[in-house]
Design a protein around this motif. Structure first.
Motif: not given
Length: 302
Positions: A33-40, A59-61, A96-98
């Motif tokens: 989860l910490p590796r994702h960019e943007g809203p999750v 993980l606040v995002h 996760w996405w690069a």
């Protein structure tokens, strides 16, 4: 069921929301989860290991929606409805996405308005081996349509897919009949039948580090069950018979898959409808004898 208020983004806000469905995979989520960019958006399928509490606290995002029970792959449908972005990227709890991949995917989707599913390249494990399904998609047996950014496909890996939200919802998303594992094929067929495009774009990359908490025999049984059920829902009866025969030859796991499919047959039959001839012809072309070698069915066929 938790918070169901839709996300809202301004014109200059994020274009992609990452949607993750998970159950009892806290350790994997702590890594991914910490590796994702943007809203999750995390859809928790009734976990008992504190996954939701961990994500909400650390993980606040990440927006956490606790479902209270296991909804399988269709849990993602709620995440897509909640997303306020035009595009949604799926991820598993162990993927996760690069860096930069989602921005690149949004640019591609912006530039190709008929594209409903962008199937990205999935790199497996620490060594980054391309998933074998990616090689099939890159080979482009269905050709490349002039208004799409890469080879056309009729299947994809969910953890490597970015979808156009409106198209996904119009097609009904993932369904309860298949529930989990191989859920991508029926959706891909329905999107193609509605005139949407699906294409492989190898410059959009996701990483998948498969969780060790897996049951290979159970997954083979699920693959057999869901191949039969998907065929019942959308394919001609000779194809259904072929799917059953293939499962029967698959040993104990395949035979278990056939038995498990029986209880879901009424629901599969209730949703049965024929594909347009051109979609069925394209799907059938992927199963010609020279290509039909008991390929993995985890994500459907390319």
């Amino acid at each position: 069921m938790g918070d169901t208020t839709p996300e809202r983004n301004g014109a200059d806000g994020p274009r992609v929301t990452v949607v993750v469905a998970s159950r009892d995979r806290r350790a994997e989520l702590e890594r991914s989860l910490p590796r994702h960019e943007g809203p999750v958006i995390l859809l928790d399928n009734g976990s008992a290991d504190g996954s939701a509490e961990m994500a909400r606290r650390r993980l606040v995002h990440v927006r956490v929606v606790e479902l209270g029970r296991n909804l399988g792959a269709p849990a993602r449908n709620l995440g897509v409805r909640l997303a306020g972005t035009p595009y949604v990227a799926f991820a598993d709890d162990d993927s996760w996405w690069a860096e930069g991949a989602l921005e690149r995917a949004a640019d591609v989707l912006d530039a190709h308005p008929r594209l409903a599913v962008l199937a990205g390249r999935v790199l497996v494990g620490p060594e980054g081996r391309p998933d074998p399904v990616c090689a099939e998609m890159a080979a482009g047996p269905l050709g490349t349509e002039p208004d799409l950014p890469g080879p056309s496909v009729l299947g994809f890996l969910a953890c490597g897919a970015v979808v156009r939200r409106e198209a996904y919802l119009a097609a009904g998303g993932f369904d309860k009949v298949v529930f989990f594992f191989g859920e991508e094929e029926r959706l891909a067929l329905d999107l193609a039948a509605a005139g949407w495009g699906l294409a492989y774009v190898e410059t959009v990359v996701a990483h998948h580090h498969p969780s060790p908490a897996r049951d290979p025999g159970g997954r083979r049984a699920l693959a057999a069950r869901n191949a039969v059920l998907t065929a019942v829902m959308r394919r001609p009866w000779p194809v259904v018979a072929r799917a059953v025969s293939s499962a029967a030859r698959g040993g104990p796991a395949g035979r278990r898959g056939i038995r498990d499919a029986v209880g879901r047959l009424p629901a599969a039959l209730a949703s049965r409808r024929a594909l347009p001839p051109w979609v069925e012809a394209a799907r059938d072309s992927l199963e010609r004898p020279e290509r039909r070698q008991d390929r993995p069915r985890e994500a459907g066929s390319a």
